[in-house]
Structure formats: C-alpha cells, structure tokens
Design an enzyme around this catalytic site. Structure first.
Site, PDB file in Angstrom:
ATOM      1  CB  THR A 241      52.074  20.234  52.240  1.00  0.00           C
ATOM      2  OG1 THR A 241      51.470  19.442  51.224  1.00  0.00           O
ATOM      3  CG2 THR A 241      51.047  21.582  52.161  1.00  0.00           C
TER       4      THR A 241
ATOM      5  CG  HIS B 219      55.652  22.744  48.781  1.00  0.00           C
ATOM      6  ND1 HIS B 219      56.434  23.228  47.391  1.00  0.00           N
ATOM      7  CD2 HIS B 219      55.309  21.328  48.499  1.00  0.00           C
ATOM      8  CE1 HIS B 219      56.523  21.902  46.789  1.00  0.00           C
ATOM      9  NE2 HIS B 219      56.031  21.025  47.478  1.00  0.00           N
TER      10      HIS B 219
END
Length: 693
Positions: free
Chosen positions: A40, A43
């Site tokens: 994450t 990202h």
C-alpha cells in the site's frame, strides 16, 4: 518530530518535521521502534489511480510497526509506559451494524492508518487503545512490526476450509508467502504459488508450498498436470494486484471453487474483461493525439481490459485472440462526455452512450445510490455502460430538484463536503445559487479532502475568484451570469459579451491558463435548440426517455424575439470558446444531457460545435479524450500500451473531418469488443428502454 509525508498529489514522499500527534482520552501515544513497508505504501509513493482517489494530502504514511507506549490517554487502562506494543491499522467506528455484530473487518466507516489518518512512518503515532496489543518479549521487533500483513494472510486463508483441498496463490509477496505456510499448516493437499520473481518463489518453497512456479517460464496448467490435478483448484487467493494473475487464477479454478482477492490493482480492473479472449485489431491506422497524425498499419493487442501492445502489423497475434481487420479504418481512444446527468436521462442512456463510442462520462448531479448501483452492474458485466465518474448531489444555495443539496452557512457547507467524501464521491459540484461565504468554505474543504471542485460560478463570485480557488468551470454561459450581467438591461447580453471579448477576455483567459483552469463549454444544447426550435422534431428524439419528451411537450414555444437574441448570444458564446482555445485554455467536451437532450449523439454534435467555434478536429478530439483523461486522472485517452482498453474504430479519418467520429465500425469498452451489429442492438435496446422510461 520526523515523519515521511505524502506532501503533494504526485509521485514521491518527503521527510519533514511535523507536529507530534495529540492523543485523545482513549488513545495511546506510541514511540515507533521499527516499521515495515507495505505494498500500500508503494501505491501511495507511486501515486497510482487508487491513491489519487483515496489519500488526502498531506498525509503521514505507513501502518505496519512496533514500538513502545510513550503516553496514555486519560480513559485508557491496562497499559503502562515503556510497554512494547503493535497495533491493527484499521480504525473501525464501533457503531455500524457490522461492528455491533462483531464483524469489525467489514465496518463501512473504517479508517486506515497511514491512509485516512496519520501513520507510523514517524517518531510517534497516536492510535486508539482498542487497536493496540502487547508484544511478547520473546518476539523481536523485526517480527512484531510485521504482524499486520501476517493478520491479513491469516484472515484471508482461514476464510476457507482447506483440509485436503488444492490451493492456488497468485503473488509471492510477504502476504502470499505467509498464506502458503498457513494453507500447508492447516492441511491443504497441494499449495501452488505463482510469481515472476525467483527470490520470492524460493521463500514460498521454504514456507511449505508444494510448487512455486515462475509463470514466465512454467504454466499453471503444466504444474496441475504434474501434480495429477484434473479439475482445477478448490481455493484461490489473489495476492499480487496484477490483472493477468487474477485472470490466470480465475481460469484455473474448479467449478464451485472459492476465491479471495487481497491484492490492490494499480488501476481499474473490470472483472468481466478477465474472462474475455484477447483482441487483436490488425492493420489499423492509429490516431496519435499527441502528434496529430495517423500512424499507419498498426496492430493493437487488448488483454485483461488493457492495451497490451501497439506496433507494426506482422507481429505475432496471441493464440485464441478475436481478430478485427482494421484495413482502411482508424482507431481512436474512447470518447468522454464530461458533463452528464444520468439520473435525469434514465438508464436508457447507458447503452446509447456506448453505441456512440462514449466509454467514460463525468456525472455532475444525480442520485448517488442509483449511479453506484449502475456502476456496480457495469463492472460486473451485467449491464452495458460507460465508466462513470460522479459527484452525487449538486451543492446549491437553493434546491431546484431532488438531486441538489442546500448548503446552508459555511460550517454546514464544510460538513456536507466531508460527508460526501465519506460516501466516496469523486468530486464536488456547485451551482450558481451557492452563497459567497459558503462557496469559499466548500472550495477550501474540497481541497483539504482532495476532491476536485467543479460546476457553475456562483452568482456572487467572479470567474477570477473561481479560477483562483481551483474550480473546474462548466458552461460558457456561467462566465456571464451573476456579477457580469447583474446590471445589464434585457437584451444587452450579446453586446456586453462582445465588449468583454475585446477588453477583458485576454486577462481572464491568461489567468485560466496560469491556474490550470479547464472549461467545459457545453455548446450543443444551444446549438440544438437553434437548429430545432421544436426539439421533438429531431428524429433522434426516439432515444430520449418518454417521460422527458412528455415534459418537453409542455414547454412553451420560443418567441421570435427570444430566438433572435439567442442567435446573437450563441454566436458570442462560440466566439468566446474560440478565443479561449487560442489563449491556451484547456477545453473539455461535455453535453449536459438531461431533459430532452439526446445521449451519445450529442457528444458528436458538441465536437462539431467546437470545430465551428474555431478548434481544429485534433483539438476537438483532445477535448473528448486526452484532455479528459488528464483531468480525470485515468489511464484512458490514448491508444498506447498500459492504457485501459476503451477504443473506437472509425470508417473515416477524424483528423480530416470531425463528422467522421459518427462513422463507428466497432467499440471496445473495458476490454469487450462490440462490433457494428452489437452497437445496432444497443441502439435498439436504448430506444426500447426510452419508450418505457
């Protein structure tokens, strides 16, 4: 204190000195000792499509950590300072139905640490004591910092009874590798892990995988045969976020197999596209919107909902691909209508938009629940329609229809923006009756929430002020409402606009360019009204919902005086659009479809109106493709590898004549090919639905 901060809406993170967190009565302040980097966080660093929609900026990122208690909230019991702890990174509300039923992992109001609230890549973090747990002294920091992904692996894997089952795990990252160990521990028969990274695959073998295969070298099918499997896997866990991996997993499952998807794809993935054969459009002329030319004799390969490759024809076509002969044809990115109201047009608009090559729309005022239901059906492949970016309700100072919210005073207006952020809207739409103080509160709160501000310029706000607030401007006429026309006599507007074009327009449009303020002119409603004084005389009205045509019949006819003034005003609007284009203002193509306006067809009419206003066909095409993609921050708007597979195949060159956008031979939407016969069926479907709506 020191912190790694997502400080700007672009790739990268920054080391900054920030104010230490102030823990509440139910919180613990934790001094971070070790932190782990999650996918994450990658990202967010890369600022991909998911991050752009999700992360408010600035934000201290990170959510996997271990540390020691530095301070204790006044209402917290059971912890002491210096105690080693870690924490679960999802802050749940405690009062929704799922939370009350003990299913906190399904909380509708969950907030992610390092995603929605400040994270752990810092010296200190504040977190509710409910989420904190002690770390046994025999567990080192390097392991306890990793509890969050271990919890993901445990929860995902143990969602299934795996005793004696065959398990496929796509993605040998940390969670995938740990899931393999769990599957083996609880008694799975075969555990197959796939990846393209040999180092990670070796870790999977050490963790107990029956087979860890590099799918760039060995196929899943060959591995199944080697293991004596004949009917597919019983349990599948997608841990990579890669669309091709998900497609391979779905294709390898037994009938009735169970699948969990934990990986986050970098962009949109239409599940239905993963089940489709690749598409090869061969010997086609590709419209290059950057250079404004046709690239001849290209073969475009579409797989898993995205464009896989674009190159000179003659390259190998994938086995089993659906082939389309593009000789004498021209391939364009799917068109975007940047101003629609789908709840007004009714569901009959959805197939009509796609039949006209409109593969993406920006809805600027509709019933949010209804739009989201359509979006879910489109994504699942049970309804045909374009991609939909939506604002939900319109914010206005007075409510003129059921799709508007009255903003009230500034603090209430801020609360509405925050509430809309909570329910997941993509942007905020304002209308012209918003009070001045409320408008500036909305603009400020929208920036804080990371939501674009779009719409009319309120009556007491100048275009300069709206541009300075970062607003995206809708409708040419909004430049001349409110402060511009308040003192004008009836019938004086055309002459006032003409004076503006020679006296004040250059400075305003230079400001738009400097502030990166795009404008959606929406010329077509006026153009159509002048061409069809009785709108129902247009034969394409058969595609408009019956209820909307009935309402149009009740509208009074336009007087000769009104028509004469409208002709003059529209000529000025058109001149203004041409002047904005020459000044370098970014223009977008939108139709404002609602009431008796014709879905899909109107976008081609708008492109024609833009060319009549002075844009070249190339510039008009950009307004409906690459300009729209840049504003929406979506992987669309170009025929290029990696882009979402939204394409329009034309029988004529649109760079020569803009009218050639009407000559549609085929459409690819979300990776699904629709030939001319399919598009004709969609037109019939839209007409039949309109007759009932």
């Amino acid at each position: 204190m020191r912190a790694l901060v997502k400080a700007e809406r672009k790739p990268g993170i920054t080391l900054q000195d920030v104010k230490p967190p102030d823990p509440g009565p139910n919180d613990l302040l934790i001094r971070v000792r070790k932190a782990a980097i999650c996918g994450t966080d990658i990202h967010i660093f890369n600022w991909d499509e998911w991050s752009q929609k999700t992360i408010p900026v600035p934000m201290v990122i990170g959510h996997e950590f271990t540390g020691e208690v530095a301070a204790i909230g006044s209402a917290v019991t059971g912890f002491h300072e210096g105690e080693r702890v870690s924490a679960e990174g999802h802050i749940t509300c405690g009062h929704c139905r799922n939370c009350r039923a003990g299913k906190r992992h399904l909380c509708r109001n969950s907030k992610g640490v390092g995603v929605h609230r400040p994270g752990c890549f810092a010296d200190l973090i504040s977190i509710p004591a409910f989420n904190v747990f002690r770390v046994p002294k025999e567990v080192p920091d390097e392991i306890s910092a990793f509890f969050d992904p271990l919890g993901n692996a445990v929860h995902t894997a143990l969602s299934f009874d795996m005793v004696g089952e065959d398990v496929l795990i796509t993605g040998a990252g940390p969670i995938g590798v740990m899931a393999a160990a769990i599957a083996r521990h609880v008694g799975a028969r075969h555990v197959v892990v796939t990846d393209v990274n040999d180092y990670r695959l070796e870790l999977a073998r050490k963790m107990g995988a029956s087979r860890a295969i590099n799918v760039s070298k060995v196929s899943i099918e060959a591995t199944m045969k080697e293991l004596g499997m004949t009917e597919g896997f019983d349990v599948g866990m997608e841990m990579s976020g890669n669309a091709a991996a998900l497609r391979a997993l779905l294709g390898s499952m037994n009938h009735g197999g169970r699948v969990a998807i934990l990986g986050i794809p970098p962009g949109e993935v239409a599940l239905i596209a993963l089940l489709l054969a690749p598409i090869a459009i061969t010997h086609v002329g590709v419209v290059d919107l950057d250079e404004g030319r046709i690239v001849p004799d290209q073969t475009v390969i579409v797989r898993d909902g995205r464009i896989e490759s674009v190159g000179r024809s003659g390259a190998k076509v994938p086995k089993g691909a659906t082939q389309v002969d593009g000789r004498g044809k021209f391939l364009l990115p799917g068109l975007c209508d940047m101003h629609v109201h789908l709840s007004w047009t009714t569901a009959s608009a959805l197939p009509l938009l796609v039949a006209n090559g409109v593969t993406c729309v920006r809805d600027l005022g509709s019933d949010l629940a209804g739009i989201d239901a359509w979006r879910a059906e489109i994504a699942a492949g049970v309804r045909i329609g374009p991609r939909i970016v939506r604002a939900g309700p319109i914010l206005n100072g007075r409510s003129f229809n059921r799709y508007q919210l009255v903003t009230g005073p500034p603090e209430e207006a801020r609360g509405i923006v925050r509430a809309l952020k909570q329910v997941g809207v993509d942007l905020i739409k304002v209308h012209r009756r918003v009070e001045r103080e409320a408008y500036f509160a909305i603009a400020d709160e929208a920036k804080k929430q990371g939501l674009p501000l779009v719409g009319h310029i309120p009556m007491t706000v100048t275009p300069e002020e709206a541009s300075d607030q970062g607003q995206l401007i809708e409708h040419t006429e909004t430049l001349f409402e409110g402060t511009f026309s308040a003192a004008l006599e009836p019938g004086a507007l055309p002459a006032a606009i003409a004076r503006f074009r020679s006296e004040g327009a250059a400075a305003l449009f230079a400001r738009f360019v400097r502030n990166h303020t795009p404008v959606t002119p929406t010329l077509v409603p006026w153009r159509h009204l002048l061409a069809h004084p009785d709108p129902l005389s247009d034969p394409r009205m058969r595609y408009v919902a019956r209820s909307l045509k009935e309402a149009q019949k009740r509208a009074p006819p336009m007087s000769a005086e009104d028509r004469a003034e409208l002709e003059q005003t529209y000529a000025e609007y058109r001149a203004v659009v041409g002047q904005m284009n020459r000044a370098g203002v970014v223009l977008l193509a939108g139709t404002d479809i609602a009431a008796a306006r014709i879905p899909g067809f109107f976008l081609h009419d708008e492109l024609g109106a833009l060319v009549e206003a002075g844009l070249s066909p190339l510039q008009a095409l950009r307004a409906a493709t690459s300009n729209a993609a840049a504003i929406l921050r979506k992987d669309i708007g170009a025929v290029a590898p990696g882009k979402l597979a939204d394409l329009v195949l034309l029988d004529g060159n649109p760079l020569e004549r803009i009218e050639n956008t009407n000559r549609i031979r085929a459409v690819v939407v979300a990776g699904k090919l629709l030939r001319r016969s399919d598009l004709d069926r969609l037109l019939r479907l839209g007409e039949e639905m309109a007759s009932r709506n």
